[in-house]
Design a protein around this motif. Structure first.
Motif, PDB file in Angstrom:
ATOM      1  N   VAL A  57     -44.050  -4.012 -16.865  1.00  0.00           N
ATOM      2  CA  VAL A  57     -42.994  -3.319 -17.598  1.00  0.00           C
ATOM      3  C   VAL A  57     -41.705  -3.531 -16.806  1.00  0.00           C
ATOM      4  CG1 VAL A  57     -42.324  -1.122 -18.653  1.00  0.00           C
ATOM      5  CG2 VAL A  57     -44.686  -1.489 -17.947  1.00  0.00           C
ATOM      6  N   ASN A  58     -40.662  -3.998 -17.494  1.00  0.00           N
ATOM      7  CA  ASN A  58     -39.381  -4.191 -16.814  1.00  0.00           C
ATOM      8  C   ASN A  58     -38.591  -2.891 -16.819  1.00  0.00           C
ATOM      9  OD1 ASN A  58     -39.917  -6.936 -16.409  1.00  0.00           O
ATOM     10  ND2 ASN A  58     -39.133  -7.453 -18.449  1.00  0.00           N
ATOM     11  N   VAL A  59     -38.457  -2.307 -15.658  1.00  0.00           N
ATOM     12  CA  VAL A  59     -37.749  -1.026 -15.535  1.00  0.00           C
ATOM     13  C   VAL A  59     -36.456  -1.233 -14.759  1.00  0.00           C
ATOM     14  CG1 VAL A  59     -37.882   1.362 -14.711  1.00  0.00           C
ATOM     15  CG2 VAL A  59     -39.968   0.202 -15.477  1.00  0.00           C
ATOM     16  N   VAL A  60     -35.353  -0.769 -15.328  1.00  0.00           N
ATOM     17  CA  VAL A  60     -34.061  -0.856 -14.641  1.00  0.00           C
ATOM     18  C   VAL A  60     -33.640   0.542 -14.192  1.00  0.00           C
ATOM     19  CG1 VAL A  60     -31.627  -1.548 -14.823  1.00  0.00           C
ATOM     20  CG2 VAL A  60     -33.366  -2.718 -16.202  1.00  0.00           C
ATOM     21  N   ILE A  61     -33.127   0.640 -12.986  1.00  0.00           N
ATOM     22  CA  ILE A  61     -32.470   1.877 -12.541  1.00  0.00           C
ATOM     23  C   ILE A  61     -31.027   1.521 -12.225  1.00  0.00           C
ATOM     24  CG2 ILE A  61     -32.360   3.705 -10.804  1.00  0.00           C
ATOM     25  CD1 ILE A  61     -35.353   3.310 -10.291  1.00  0.00           C
ATOM     26  N   ALA A  86     -48.306  -2.515 -14.461  1.00  0.00           N
ATOM     27  CA  ALA A  86     -47.542  -3.173 -13.399  1.00  0.00           C
ATOM     28  C   ALA A  86     -46.048  -3.021 -13.698  1.00  0.00           C
ATOM     29  CB  ALA A  86     -47.922  -4.641 -13.326  1.00  0.00           C
ATOM     30  N   ILE A  87     -45.252  -3.060 -12.644  1.00  0.00           N
ATOM     31  CA  ILE A  87     -43.819  -2.777 -12.786  1.00  0.00           C
ATOM     32  C   ILE A  87     -42.987  -3.898 -12.161  1.00  0.00           C
ATOM     33  CG2 ILE A  87     -41.951  -1.205 -12.053  1.00  0.00           C
ATOM     34  CD1 ILE A  87     -44.337   0.936 -11.827  1.00  0.00           C
ATOM     35  N   ALA A  88     -41.992  -4.370 -12.925  1.00  0.00           N
ATOM     36  CA  ALA A  88     -40.948  -5.223 -12.337  1.00  0.00           C
ATOM     37  C   ALA A  88     -39.694  -4.358 -12.321  1.00  0.00           C
ATOM     38  CB  ALA A  88     -40.738  -6.473 -13.175  1.00  0.00           C
ATOM     39  N   LEU A  89     -39.238  -4.023 -11.123  1.00  0.00           N
ATOM     40  CA  LEU A  89     -38.131  -3.070 -10.996  1.00  0.00           C
ATOM     41  C   LEU A  89     -36.829  -3.800 -10.713  1.00  0.00           C
ATOM     42  CD1 LEU A  89     -37.316  -0.043 -10.834  1.00  0.00           C
ATOM     43  CD2 LEU A  89     -37.735  -0.184  -8.367  1.00  0.00           C
ATOM     44  N   ARG A  90     -35.801  -3.467 -11.491  1.00  0.00           N
ATOM     45  CA  ARG A  90     -34.457  -4.008 -11.219  1.00  0.00           C
ATOM     46  C   ARG A  90     -33.550  -2.863 -10.838  1.00  0.00           C
ATOM     47  NH1 ARG A  90     -34.525  -6.866 -16.027  1.00  0.00           N
ATOM     48  NH2 ARG A  90     -36.048  -8.532 -16.012  1.00  0.00           N
ATOM     49  N   LEU A  91     -32.859  -3.034  -9.735  1.00  0.00           N
ATOM     50  CA  LEU A  91     -31.915  -2.030  -9.255  1.00  0.00           C
ATOM     51  C   LEU A  91     -30.510  -2.545  -9.528  1.00  0.00           C
ATOM     52  CD1 LEU A  91     -33.564  -1.576  -5.725  1.00  0.00           C
ATOM     53  CD2 LEU A  91     -34.061  -0.242  -7.790  1.00  0.00           C
ATOM     54  N   LEU A  92     -29.683  -1.684 -10.122  1.00  0.00           N
ATOM     55  CA  LEU A  92     -28.292  -2.074 -10.394  1.00  0.00           C
ATOM     56  C   LEU A  92     -27.347  -1.084  -9.734  1.00  0.00           C
ATOM     57  CD1 LEU A  92     -26.223  -3.836 -12.152  1.00  0.00           C
ATOM     58  CD2 LEU A  92     -26.343  -1.958 -13.802  1.00  0.00           C
ATOM     59  N   ALA A 147     -32.335  -6.720  -6.812  1.00  0.00           N
ATOM     60  CA  ALA A 147     -31.091  -5.956  -6.730  1.00  0.00           C
ATOM     61  C   ALA A 147     -29.990  -6.726  -7.452  1.00  0.00           C
ATOM     62  CB  ALA A 147     -30.719  -5.739  -5.269  1.00  0.00           C
ATOM     63  N   HIS A 148     -29.186  -6.008  -8.229  1.00  0.00           N
ATOM     64  CA  HIS A 148     -28.149  -6.655  -9.049  1.00  0.00           C
ATOM     65  C   HIS A 148     -26.845  -5.869  -9.020  1.00  0.00           C
ATOM     66  CE1 HIS A 148     -31.424  -8.960 -11.019  1.00  0.00           C
ATOM     67  NE2 HIS A 148     -32.091  -7.846 -10.827  1.00  0.00           N
ATOM     68  N   VAL A 149     -25.748  -6.595  -9.193  1.00  0.00           N
ATOM     69  CA  VAL A 149     -24.465  -5.912  -9.379  1.00  0.00           C
ATOM     70  C   VAL A 149     -23.851  -6.302 -10.726  1.00  0.00           C
ATOM     71  CG1 VAL A 149     -23.989  -5.584  -6.926  1.00  0.00           C
ATOM     72  CG2 VAL A 149     -23.240  -7.699  -8.052  1.00  0.00           C
ATOM     73  N   ASP A 150     -24.576  -7.124 -11.478  1.00  0.00           N
ATOM     74  CA  ASP A 150     -24.114  -7.519 -12.806  1.00  0.00           C
ATOM     75  C   ASP A 150     -25.089  -6.961 -13.850  1.00  0.00           C
ATOM     76  OD1 ASP A 150     -23.412  -8.734 -15.157  1.00  0.00           O
ATOM     77  OD2 ASP A 150     -23.596 -10.803 -14.409  1.00  0.00           O
ATOM     78  N   PRO A 151     -24.614  -6.033 -14.703  1.00  0.00           N
ATOM     79  CA  PRO A 151     -25.521  -5.424 -15.698  1.00  0.00           C
ATOM     80  C   PRO A 151     -26.190  -6.471 -16.596  1.00  0.00           C
ATOM     81  CG  PRO A 151     -23.304  -4.428 -15.828  1.00  0.00           C
ATOM     82  CD  PRO A 151     -23.248  -5.480 -14.772  1.00  0.00           C
ATOM     83  N   GLU A 152     -25.465  -7.522 -16.946  1.00  0.00           N
ATOM     84  CA  GLU A 152     -26.035  -8.538 -17.842  1.00  0.00           C
ATOM     85  C   GLU A 152     -27.246  -9.221 -17.223  1.00  0.00           C
ATOM     86  OE1 GLU A 152     -23.710 -11.127 -20.002  1.00  0.00           O
ATOM     87  OE2 GLU A 152     -22.493  -9.495 -20.828  1.00  0.00           O
ATOM     88  N   GLU A 153     -27.271  -9.252 -15.906  1.00  0.00           N
ATOM     89  CA  GLU A 153     -28.385  -9.848 -15.194  1.00  0.00           C
ATOM     90  C   GLU A 153     -29.524  -8.820 -15.068  1.00  0.00           C
ATOM     91  OE1 GLU A 153     -26.811 -12.155 -11.652  1.00  0.00           O
ATOM     92  OE2 GLU A 153     -28.416 -10.949 -10.755  1.00  0.00           O
ATOM     93  N   ALA A 154     -29.144  -7.597 -14.726  1.00  0.00           N
ATOM     94  CA  ALA A 154     -30.154  -6.546 -14.498  1.00  0.00           C
ATOM     95  C   ALA A 154     -30.910  -6.192 -15.778  1.00  0.00           C
ATOM     96  CB  ALA A 154     -29.479  -5.298 -13.939  1.00  0.00           C
ATOM     97  N   LYS A 211     -28.856  -8.153 -23.911  1.00  0.00           N
ATOM     98  CA  LYS A 211     -29.823  -8.679 -22.946  1.00  0.00           C
ATOM     99  C   LYS A 211     -31.198  -8.003 -22.952  1.00  0.00           C
ATOM    100  CE  LYS A 211     -26.799 -11.526 -21.320  1.00  0.00           C
ATOM    101  NZ  LYS A 211     -26.931 -12.966 -21.482  1.00  0.00           N
ATOM    102  N   ALA A 212     -31.238  -6.722 -23.261  1.00  0.00           N
ATOM    103  CA  ALA A 212     -32.506  -5.987 -23.137  1.00  0.00           C
ATOM    104  C   ALA A 212     -33.447  -6.323 -24.291  1.00  0.00           C
ATOM    105  CB  ALA A 212     -32.231  -4.493 -23.099  1.00  0.00           C
ATOM    106  N   LYS A 213     -34.720  -5.943 -24.176  1.00  0.00           N
ATOM    107  CA  LYS A 213     -35.655  -6.072 -25.304  1.00  0.00           C
ATOM    108  C   LYS A 213     -35.127  -5.212 -26.455  1.00  0.00           C
ATOM    109  CE  LYS A 213     -39.710  -7.782 -23.213  1.00  0.00           C
ATOM    110  NZ  LYS A 213     -40.583  -6.949 -22.354  1.00  0.00           N
TER     111      LYS A 213
END
Ligand code: NAX
Length: 328
Positions: free
Chosen positions: A5-9, A35-41, A70-77, A119-121
């Motif tokens: 599951v792609n989870v963004v914070i 399972a978790i794929a975590l993206r931090l923005l 870790a990301h600083v660009d929302p479009e990427e995160a 970008k998101a699902k």
């Protein structure tokens, strides 16, 4: 292979982020089976600290975690995000006008709305935590019309949990024995914590506590003022309780509320209980199959009506202020 599951914070370098990320990695939001794929923005200014959080999460070697980035660009995160927990925002600083803070947050939520929509699902589930939470969620919804309105929520679960804890303490019972309180309205000091349908070990809360003056007065104030009380004690605002409550919010949304129980969520009003359509307002909801539904048919007494309307009025004004900021 397990598909994570792609989870963004967002706002992940902040203090709620620091408490929330490990809870998410332990499965508290999405469940122990996934399972978790975590993206931090976070913002570029916080990039270094964000990388530090990412390193710690790697080192904690969570069983469920496939990856942390870790990301600083929302479009990427936000690419292919399934769940987006939005904690990032601009805090009110001493001496700042309400309108200035609103303007900053409206700009953030407009930008992130577009990034999410593109970008998101398509079925991404969003919970806004950052204040003004209801209005940020409403701005997000307005600028991401591609995302179903039902997928954009804001968190009032912390207020809900505070109400449960308060009633547990007052009655000398465990918090888990208290059910079905309601937080109506805005996540602000006009929120209305309603005990008229609450139960403690299956009996009505009013009967168990036997003190209507307390329930209609001190209790309501105490729940509304709890955030300020924490700041006073910690010199920092609530973080671990906010983090734990976001996990409750997401978990129940994805996995369903228990039979006979509801929770509180800020959701888009469909006009239920006379709340103006289109406001993001906290209602009692049940969840099944990944969808929330507003609990219908509850009796609303005159006192409750007045308090519910006051919070709706405040939210309408808040949204008008947000729109005025957008127009500038
Ligand atoms: P912090 O200031 O510690 O963290 C906020 C983080 O957001 C910072 O790292 C900041 O750099 C980041 N940020 C700012 N703009 C961003 C952007 N455009 N994109 C991504 N990240 C961005 O605050 P914290 O104590 O963690 O609180 C976060 C938010 O939660 C605040 O708005 C706060 O008011 C709100 N709260 C909401 C609650 C609720 O029940 N709904 C309760 C707790 C909390 O007060």
């Amino acid at each position: 292979t397990r598909r994570p599951v792609n989870v963004v914070i967002t706002g992940a370098a902040g203090q709620i982020g620091y408490a929330l990320a490990p809870m998410v990695c332990a499965g508290a939001a999405t469940g122990r089976e996934k399972a978790i794929a975590l993206r931090l923005l976070d913002v570029p200014f916080a990039e270094k600290a964000l990388r530090g959080v990412m390193m710690e999460l790697e080192d904690a070697a969570f069983e469920l975690v496939e990856s942390v980035s870790a990301h600083v660009d929302p479009e990427e995160a936000f690419v292919d995000a399934d769940v987006c927990i939005m904690v990032g925002g601009f805090p009110r600083k001493a001496g700042m006008e309400r309108k200035d803070v609103m303007g900053k947050n409206v700009a953030i939520y407009r930008e992130q709305a577009r990034a999410l929509a593109t970008k998101a699902k398509p079925g991404v589930k969003i919970v806004v935590v950052a204040n003004p939470a209801n209005t940020n969620a409403n701005i997000l919804r307005k600028f991401a019309p591609e995302i179903p309105a039902a997928n954009v929520t804001c968190m009032t679960r912390l207020d809900h949990n505070r109400a449960l804890a308060k009633l547990g303490g007052k009655s000398g019972r465990a918090t888990r024995d208290v059910k079905n309180v309601i937080i109506w309205g805005n996540h602000s000091s006009t929120q209305y914590p309603d005990v008229n349908h609450a139960t403690i070990e299956g009996k009505t809360a009013r009967e168990v506590i036997g003190d209507d003056a307390y329930l209609d007065g001190e209790f309501v104030d105490a729940v509304r003022r709890r955030g300020a009380e924490i700041i006073e004690a910690r010199q920092l605002s609530s973080a671990l309780s906010a983090a734990s409550s976001v996990c409750d919010h997401v978990y129940d949304w994805l996995n369903g509320t228990k039979e006979g129980e509801w929770t509180s969520m800020g959701v888009v009003s469909d006009g239920s209980y006379g709340v103006p359509e289109g406001l993001v307002y906290s209602f009692p909801v049940t969840c099944t199959g990944g969808k929330w539904q507003i609990v219908q048919g509850l009796t609303i007494d005159e006192r409750s009506r007045k308090l519910m309307d006051e919070s709706a009025t405040e939210l309408t004004e808040e949204f008008e202020l947000a729109e005025a900021c957008l127009a500038e």
